[in-house]
Scaffold this active site. Structure first.
Site, short mmCIF file in Angstrom:
data_model
loop_
_atom_site.label_atom_id
_atom_site.label_comp_id
_atom_site.label_asym_id
_atom_site.label_seq_id
_atom_site.Cartn_x
_atom_site.Cartn_y
_atom_site.Cartn_z
N ARG A 374 -3.95 1.62 7.83
CA ARG A 374 -3.80 2.86 7.06
C ARG A 374 -4.19 4.07 7.89
NH1 ARG A 374 -6.36 2.65 1.27
NH2 ARG A 374 -8.20 2.17 2.50
N LEU A 378 0.75 6.04 8.44
CA LEU A 378 1.06 7.23 7.66
C LEU A 378 0.52 8.51 8.28
CD1 LEU A 378 0.54 5.67 4.15
CD2 LEU A 378 2.70 6.28 5.20
N VAL A 496 2.15 6.36 -0.86
CA VAL A 496 2.07 4.93 -0.54
C VAL A 496 0.75 4.57 0.14
CG1 VAL A 496 4.57 4.75 -0.38
CG2 VAL A 496 3.26 5.22 1.68
N GLU A 497 0.48 3.26 0.19
CA GLU A 497 -0.75 2.69 0.76
C GLU A 497 -1.99 3.33 0.15
OE1 GLU A 497 -1.04 2.14 4.95
OE2 GLU A 497 0.97 1.32 5.14
N GLY A 498 -1.97 3.49 -1.16
CA GLY A 498 -3.08 4.11 -1.87
C GLY A 498 -2.80 5.57 -2.12
#
Length: 813
Positions: A374, A378, A496-498
């Site tokens: 993460r 991103l 995305v990804e949290g």
């Protein structure tokens, strides 16, 4: 009077001991010596000696002190909120990094400056200058996004042949085995020309099968899959998100049941899987599906009947029953993304990543890998977009003229340019700082959440400012537009990804308050220990350490408020010194306020997301400021970076301060919040946002070729390419600056200040008058042609904009 003076001395001594965090035994000894010395000088009331004994003996004699700790432990167990299995696994996953120092209230600035800076190997640099540069120069993002809705086949093949999908895979398995920093730099350059290209490469190198296999796979799984993934023979995707389980991934309804079944003509022990997933990147083109589901063994075929919980498996997409749906369409950014489902799909237990022994370990595996991934994928995409925006917007603002002056000289535009430049510097610094930590072995779960949340937010803000400066040029889509697609795609990385809202309130502070606090995790672990004697011993040590920690931060926060932190002695001089003094103060305030909030609200704090979010903002902005100052130091503190550093740090510190005031204004006990505001900020707000004067300096840097501009935007595609616009915009800037002295000379000689469209005519007039040469006229014509090519937009025939291949989607198939 004498007694009052002595009590004042004792109070000051206690404060100094708390401030410097002197151990309890040493503090007790110092007080005893002080009392003895005063007694020798002048008799001390016996009541002081009795009071000292009543406090010192229970605190230093462990059996007595544990008699105090035991009932506190019982109370703590009653009021402590239940920690779910998924929350516990998240707390146990990953590691802590610099954010723990910031949360301690006493950051070690020497430690920060001694951290190894990120660097590229010769092999990594050659890859960036070779294959990465080549694919970036060849890609046509307009064709990808508007016409083909996919990367060209030759681009897919190039990515496979050159090993782009195996950057994190070791060389032993045929991968590139790049550092996290190199991985980030590749994604920055790819995303500077195409979000679709960057996303396609990031997924196989982020949270997915390769990452999970490397850390948890069996040797057989590694030997089979990793070489194939490295060569691009297998395209992976990972299916976690479901219709009813987005940010709350632990709520997935997808399940697997251990059973016996037939596989390749033999009866084997396996599992029947049922799932329904969506938003799965690369699913439409994937050959191997990573799947998260909840596994149960009702018949006890593995060991005994039980629900194992979240488990991860790798399933070939051609397995009977595996379904891949049609494509999703994420904001017209056409990276491959779509749903997948299956019902009662039977696969062997060996398909579990790590084998049957890893059944039920899926959530820990995912969170552990996400801690590193993460922080790279991103944020790097957002950094690439921001660097591109900084490079092109600064140039565009300089060559685009209104009212006979470049729009970049107008103060309103300068404000936007300063934000673009300052935030880009901060984003790049935070990304590189965290990548370096990963390369040194850290898996910083909280730091990765800080970087993901804040860098993607700043990336979106930069894209908004860039669009604003470009005006109509920015909103007219077409081959000449280089700002709109990154702007369209910016919400994707935020989601995305949290999702950032969740990440800010529940992970950065919610998880950070426990992981980064020097004592809370120990207290929780002690409360969960079944052996009462061991629990009391562990809890006693943590409890009294915690009390000392709170006392220290209280004293430090108040003292630095009274002195405006001017007496803090950072181990550096020059520009960073004053900033580090402010950061020491805010760090102490963060630690003190966090402990107060946790004490007053207990488990309720988890639901007070506005409050926890602001505390998380304080930690995030201190982390970003630390990264900026660390980058500045690693570069040798170049003078041309100073305006950018000042803007980025002052913006971060101002945001930290405002978050602190937000906490105090909304403190759960109103009167306490008012009192704390007076005590912690006795002279009002100590820092201000970046000044207009500084903003103008930064804006000029972005419009002027030089070291500051080039280093700020280093790592993006800058070469002139037929299919990309970045190099063309910079070429127009350079020609414009070369032309301007000629126009200035003619304007003065002919007493005429031309409009932008009149410069060529003016040049010919000057040539006829013998004021300039033909070479000068050629330069003016060339510069004007380059400028017009940049500021012009596209137009289309009606039939070019229709898409007959798309069916009516108003509910009809």
């Amino acid at each position: 009077m004498t007694v009052c003076l002595f009590l004042l001395i004792l109070f000051v001594t206690l404060s100094v001991l708390f401030y410097h965090r002197v151990p309890l035994w040493a503090s007790t000894l110092i007080f005893a010596v002080l009392l003895a010395a005063w007694t020798f000088y002048r008799p001390v009331p016996w009541v002081l000696w009795i009071l000292f004994a009543l406090i010192a003996i229970p605190l230093n004699v462990l059996p007595l002190r544990r008699m105090i700790s035991a009932p506190v432990l019982d109370l703590f167990r009653k009021i402590m909120p239940r920690i779910s299995d998924t929350e516990q696994e998240a707390l146990n996953a990953g590691s802590i990094f610099w954010e723990a120092d910031l949360f301690s209230g006493k950051p070690d600035w020497r430690k920060l400056m001694k951290l190894a800076p990120p660097k590229l190997s010769d092999e990594e640099r050659a890859f960036l200058d070779g294959p990465v540069e080549e694919v970036c120069a060849a890609v046509n993002d307009w064709r990808i996004t508007h016409i083909d809705a996919d990367l060209p086949e030759q681009t897919w093949q190039f990515l496979k042949d050159k090993g782009f999908f195996g950057m994190i895979i070791p060389k032993a398995y045929g991968g590139l085995e790049f550092s996290a920093y190199a991985h980030a730099q590749v994604l920055i350059k790819l995303n500077s020309v195409s979000t679709t290209l960057g996303t396609t490469v990031s997924v196989p190198n982020s949270l997915g099968p390769a990452e999970l296999l490397l850390h948890y796979g069996t040797e057989a799984q590694k030997d089979h899959y990793l070489p194939r993934l490295a060569r691009g023979e297998e395209i992976p995707c990972f299916a976690l998100t479901a219709p009813e389980a987005g940010s709350d991934a632990g709520a997935i309804a997808d399940y697997g049941i251990v059973c016996k079944g037939e596989w390749e003509g033999k009866e084997v022990l396996g599992m029947k899987l049922t799932w329904n997933k969506r938003y799965i990147t690369l699913a439409p083109v994937a050959t191997v599906l990573g799947l998260a589901f909840k596994l149960s063994d009702p018949e006890g075929l593995l060991r005994r009947p039980r629900d194992y919980g979240i488990t991860c498996a790798l399933i070939p997409v051609n397995t009977p029953g595996v379904e891949i749906g049609r494509r999703h369409w994420p904001l017209s950014i056409p990276f491959q993304n779509g749903p997948t489902w299956g019902k009662d799909v039977f696969v062997p237990l060996d398909f579990i990543i790590g084998g049957p022994e890893r059944a039920g370990h899926g959530w820990r595996m995912l969170v552990d890998c996400l801690s590193a991934g993460r922080a790279i994928s991103l944020p790097s995409g957002s950094i690439g977009g921001a660097k591109m925006a900084a490079y092109t917007t600064g140039a565009y603002a300089r060559i685009r003229r209104q009212f006979r002056v470049p729009v970049g000289f107008m103060e309103g535009v300068m404000e936007a340019l300063a934000r673009i430049a300052g935030k880009t510097y901060a984003m790049d610094a935070a990304g590189a700082f965290t990548a370096a930590a990963i390369d040194q072995g850290a898996k910083p779960s909280v730091a990765s959440a800080i970087v993901k949340s804040n860098v993607t937010r700043m990336g979106q803000e930069v894209s908004i400012d860039s669009m604003d400066v470009h005006g109509g040029k920015g909103i007219m889509l077409g081959p000449k537009n280089y700002t709109a697609r990154p702007h369209q795609g910016s919400p994707i990385s935020i989601t995305v990804e949290g999702a950032n809202i969740l990440t800010r309130s529940l992970i950065i502070f919610g998880q950070g308050a426990i992981r980064c606090h020097p004592f809370v995790l120990q207290e929780i672990a002690a409360a969960q220990t079944e052996d009462r004697d061991q629990a009391i011993k562990a809890f006693d040590k943590a409890l009294f350490g915690h009390i000392g920690h709170v006392g220290s931060n209280k004293v430090r926060a108040i003292w630095m408020g009274l002195t405006n932190s001017l007496l803090v002695m950072p181990p550096v001089s020059g520009l960073p010194r004053r900033y580090l003094q402010h950061m020491s103060r805010f760090s102490a305030q963060l630690a003190f306020l966090a402990d107060l909030a946790m004490t007053l609200l207990g488990g309720e704090l988890k639901r007070r997301e506005s409050l926890s979010g602001r505390l998380g903002d304080m930690m995030s902005q201190l982390y970003i400021a630390s990264a900026v100052l660390k980058r500045f130091a690693d570069k040798g503190e170049p003078r041309h970076d100073e305006p950018l550093v000042r803007w980025a740090v002052e913006d971060a510190l101002y945001r930290t301060q405002e978050a602190a005031f937000g906490v105090l204004h909304n403190f759960p006990v109103r009167w306490m919040g008012v009192l704390l505001k007076i005590v912690l900020f006795p002279f009002g707000r100590p820092v201000k946002p970046p000044s207009d004067k500084l903003g103008r300096v930064v804006a000029r840097l972005l419009q002027t070729p030089g070291d500051a501009r080039e280093e700020l935007t280093d790592g993006i595609l800058k070469t002139v390419s037929e299919t990309t616009n970045i190099g063309k915009v910079n070429k127009a800037l350079l020609l414009q600056l070369e032309m301007e002295p000629i126009i200035k000379k003619l304007s003065k000689a002919l007493d005429r200040k031309p409009e932008s469209h009149e410069v060529v005519e003016l040049a010919h007039t000057g040539l006829a008058a013998g004021l300039i040469t033909q070479l000068d006229v050629d330069l003016v014509e060339k510069a004007e042609a380059a400028r017009l090519e940049v500021i012009h937009v596209d137009d289309f025939a009606p039939e070019e904009l229709t898409r007959p291949h798309l069916q009516d989607r108003n509910g009809d198939d």
